[in-house]
Design a protein around this motif. Structure first.
Motif, mmCIF file in Angstrom:
data_model
loop_
_atom_site.group_PDB
_atom_site.id
_atom_site.type_symbol
_atom_site.label_atom_id
_atom_site.label_comp_id
_atom_site.label_asym_id
_atom_site.label_seq_id
_atom_site.Cartn_x
_atom_site.Cartn_y
_atom_site.Cartn_z
ATOM 1 N N ALA A 86 50.665 33.887 29.434
ATOM 2 C CA ALA A 86 50.069 34.544 30.599
ATOM 3 C C ALA A 86 49.398 35.859 30.221
ATOM 4 C CB ALA A 86 51.131 34.782 31.663
ATOM 5 N N VAL A 87 49.993 36.599 29.295
ATOM 6 C CA VAL A 87 49.419 37.881 28.882
ATOM 7 C C VAL A 87 48.064 37.672 28.221
ATOM 8 C CG1 VAL A 87 49.723 39.886 27.385
ATOM 9 C CG2 VAL A 87 51.683 38.961 28.643
ATOM 10 N N LYS A 88 47.978 36.664 27.373
ATOM 11 C CA LYS A 88 46.729 36.371 26.677
ATOM 12 C C LYS A 88 45.668 35.825 27.625
ATOM 13 C CE LYS A 88 44.903 33.664 22.780
ATOM 14 N NZ LYS A 88 45.273 32.701 21.699
ATOM 15 N N LEU A 89 46.084 34.998 28.577
ATOM 16 C CA LEU A 89 45.133 34.349 29.481
ATOM 17 C C LEU A 89 44.708 35.237 30.646
ATOM 18 C CD1 LEU A 89 46.761 30.808 29.710
ATOM 19 C CD2 LEU A 89 44.684 31.426 28.462
ATOM 20 N N ARG A 90 45.489 36.250 30.934
ATOM 21 C CA ARG A 90 45.227 37.067 32.128
ATOM 22 C C ARG A 90 43.822 37.660 32.193
ATOM 23 N NH1 ARG A 90 49.208 41.567 34.957
ATOM 24 N NH2 ARG A 90 47.730 42.205 36.594
ATOM 25 N N PRO A 91 43.287 38.262 31.113
ATOM 26 C CA PRO A 91 41.934 38.833 31.216
ATOM 27 C C PRO A 91 40.879 37.796 31.602
ATOM 28 C CG PRO A 91 43.037 39.667 29.266
ATOM 29 C CD PRO A 91 43.901 38.558 29.801
ATOM 30 N N TYR A 92 40.979 36.598 31.031
ATOM 31 C CA TYR A 92 39.997 35.557 31.350
ATOM 32 C C TYR A 92 40.082 35.175 32.824
ATOM 33 C CZ TYR A 92 37.627 31.083 31.632
ATOM 34 O OH TYR A 92 36.787 30.062 32.026
ATOM 35 N N TYR A 93 41.287 34.922 33.303
ATOM 36 C CA TYR A 93 41.425 34.461 34.684
ATOM 37 C C TYR A 93 41.212 35.590 35.698
ATOM 38 C CZ TYR A 93 42.524 29.819 33.162
ATOM 39 O OH TYR A 93 42.424 28.561 32.599
ATOM 40 N N GLU A 94 41.511 36.809 35.324
ATOM 41 C CA GLU A 94 41.199 37.906 36.239
ATOM 42 C C GLU A 94 39.687 38.075 36.387
ATOM 43 O OE1 GLU A 94 43.538 41.407 35.097
ATOM 44 O OE2 GLU A 94 44.760 40.953 36.860
ATOM 45 N N SER A 95 38.938 37.759 35.312
ATOM 46 C CA SER A 95 37.476 37.818 35.426
ATOM 47 C C SER A 95 36.956 36.732 36.367
ATOM 48 C CB SER A 95 36.815 37.679 34.044
ATOM 49 O OG SER A 95 36.968 36.354 33.526
ATOM 50 N N LEU A 96 37.595 35.565 36.350
ATOM 51 C CA LEU A 96 37.221 34.501 37.288
ATOM 52 C C LEU A 96 37.629 34.867 38.711
ATOM 53 C CD1 LEU A 96 37.971 31.034 35.631
ATOM 54 C CD2 LEU A 96 35.886 32.399 35.589
ATOM 55 N N ILE A 97 38.814 35.406 38.852
ATOM 56 C CA ILE A 97 39.288 35.814 40.170
ATOM 57 C C ILE A 97 38.303 36.784 40.811
ATOM 58 C CG2 ILE A 97 41.073 37.159 41.353
ATOM 59 C CD1 ILE A 97 43.091 35.908 39.327
ATOM 60 N N ALA A 98 37.794 37.734 40.009
ATOM 61 C CA ALA A 98 36.866 38.746 40.531
ATOM 62 C C ALA A 98 35.555 38.128 40.998
ATOM 63 C CB ALA A 98 36.603 39.809 39.466
ATOM 64 N N LYS A 99 35.203 36.971 40.444
ATOM 65 C CA LYS A 99 33.952 36.310 40.833
ATOM 66 C C LYS A 99 34.074 35.586 42.174
ATOM 67 C CE LYS A 99 32.211 35.449 36.142
ATOM 68 N NZ LYS A 99 31.778 34.405 35.167
ATOM 69 N N PHE A 100 35.270 35.174 42.524
ATOM 70 C CA PHE A 100 35.430 34.301 43.695
ATOM 71 C C PHE A 100 36.270 34.889 44.831
ATOM 72 C CE2 PHE A 100 34.414 31.482 40.157
ATOM 73 C CZ PHE A 100 33.446 30.667 40.714
ATOM 74 N N PHE A 101 36.987 35.993 44.553
ATOM 75 C CA PHE A 101 37.865 36.555 45.570
ATOM 76 C C PHE A 101 37.705 38.068 45.660
ATOM 77 C CE2 PHE A 101 39.938 32.849 43.671
ATOM 78 C CZ PHE A 101 40.146 32.049 44.782
ATOM 79 N N PRO A 102 37.941 38.658 46.829
ATOM 80 C CA PRO A 102 37.959 40.103 46.933
ATOM 81 C C PRO A 102 39.195 40.669 46.223
ATOM 82 C CG PRO A 102 38.663 39.122 49.003
ATOM 83 C CD PRO A 102 38.188 37.996 48.125
ATOM 84 N N PRO A 103 39.210 41.977 45.929
ATOM 85 C CA PRO A 103 40.359 42.560 45.228
ATOM 86 C C PRO A 103 41.672 42.416 45.984
ATOM 87 C CG PRO A 103 38.492 44.073 45.193
ATOM 88 C CD PRO A 103 38.130 42.961 46.135
#
Length: 298
Positions: free
Chosen positions: A277-294
């Motif tokens: 999860a620690v390694k994957l978090r930056p990638y998925y947080e970048s996707l989250i920012a594209k599709f969801f509000p903070p």
């Protein structure tokens, strides 16, 4: 979330038991067949005849209590209050508290399942919106933390309320103790609906799918296909058994392909290989920012 208490072990045991029956060593992307699961044994899946007593008791309770009256009440309650305000990743971490680490019978954690689903979608080269849909699809289980009435209104297969219960539902005989089973309107083929009215206009039994769909439909930029994957991923009577098609319209026929495309990633992505999860978090947080509000209103 101070002040919130919940039975983490109980929900997780029910959810895991249902998942195990759904998977049982074993089917099916967007426009293209899933590849990640080609080596998995699919000789048995959703074997409810061999399910444990806990699963059978769960569905008996769900089928007795998911009435039109309950569904109208819970939807009205949904509109009246915001249960929490937090971002997607924070919600994932909160959902992860549903796992009791002392339980030797528990399978993968809630966050692990979300990451494994998203990673399977990603490995098959699916678009970003489908990856992030996989990441969030079960966040509706937060309902249990926010104060559900039990497991029966959070997890399990979903079905239409307000018309005759389909024989394609799991354990269809257990609907006989639902008062709607005998209602002169609700017990008819179309019930309170009109032929081919469209699934947008029907009430599915309330649970984590329906809850999350209602949370995100106005708080995300997910396409219709992604929202459909969220709303219908537990609607097995429709997407696997072709039930309730007399209520579906042309739009539903188009999104059915997307729901079926998502199904294998949900069912067969569980693995003994943990995600970092620690390694994957930056990638998925970048996707989250594209599709969801903070911050999401839950």
């Amino acid at each position: 979330m101070p002040g919130i208490t919940f039975d983490s072990r109980s929900l997780d045991e029910i959810s895991d038991a249902i998942d195990e029956v759904n998977v049982l060593h074993g089917e099916n992307t967007w426009n293209e067949k899933a590849k990640f699961d080609t080596e998995k044994d699919k000789s048995q899946f959703r074997n409810y005849e061999a399910a444990c007593d806990r699963v059978k008791a769960f569905y008996k309770e769900q089928h007795e209590k998911q009435t039109v009256a309950f569904n109208l009440k819970v939807r009205e309650d949904f509109k009246k209050r915001v249960r929490a305000r937090m971002g997607i990743w924070e919600a994932m971490e909160l959902l992860n508290t549903l796992v009791d680490d002392s339980d030797p019978d528990t399978s993968v954690s809630q966050m692990e399942h979300l990451l494994q689903t998203a990673e399977a979608v990603r490995r098959d080269g699916k678009p970003e919106w489908m990856q992030v849909t996989g990441l969030v699809h079960d966040l509706g289980k937060l309902l249990h933390i926010f104060g559900s009435e039990g497991q029966w209104d959070v997890v399990g297969d979903t079905f239409v309320v307000g018309c005759r219960f389909s024989e394609a539902n799991i354990y269809p005989d257990t609907f006989v103790n639902n008062p709607d089973f005998y209602d002169p309107v609700y017990s008819t083929k179309y019930g309170i609906y009109k032929p081919n009215c469209g699934l947008d206009n029907v009430m599915l039994s309330w649970g984590h799918d329906e809850y999350l769909f209602n949370v995100l439909k106005c708080q995300s930029s997910l396409p219709d296909e992604g929202l459909a994957m969220i709303r219908y991923h537990s609607f097995y009577p429709w997407h696997r058994e072709n039930a309730y098609c007399h209520l579906a319209n042309e739009k539903d026929e188009k999104i059915l392909a997307a729901v079926r495309a998502f199904n294998p990633y949900d069912l067969y992505s569980k693995s003994d290989e943990p995600c970092d999860a620690v390694k994957l978090r930056p990638y998925y947080e970048s996707l989250i920012a594209k599709f969801f509000p903070p911050v999401i209103n839950w």
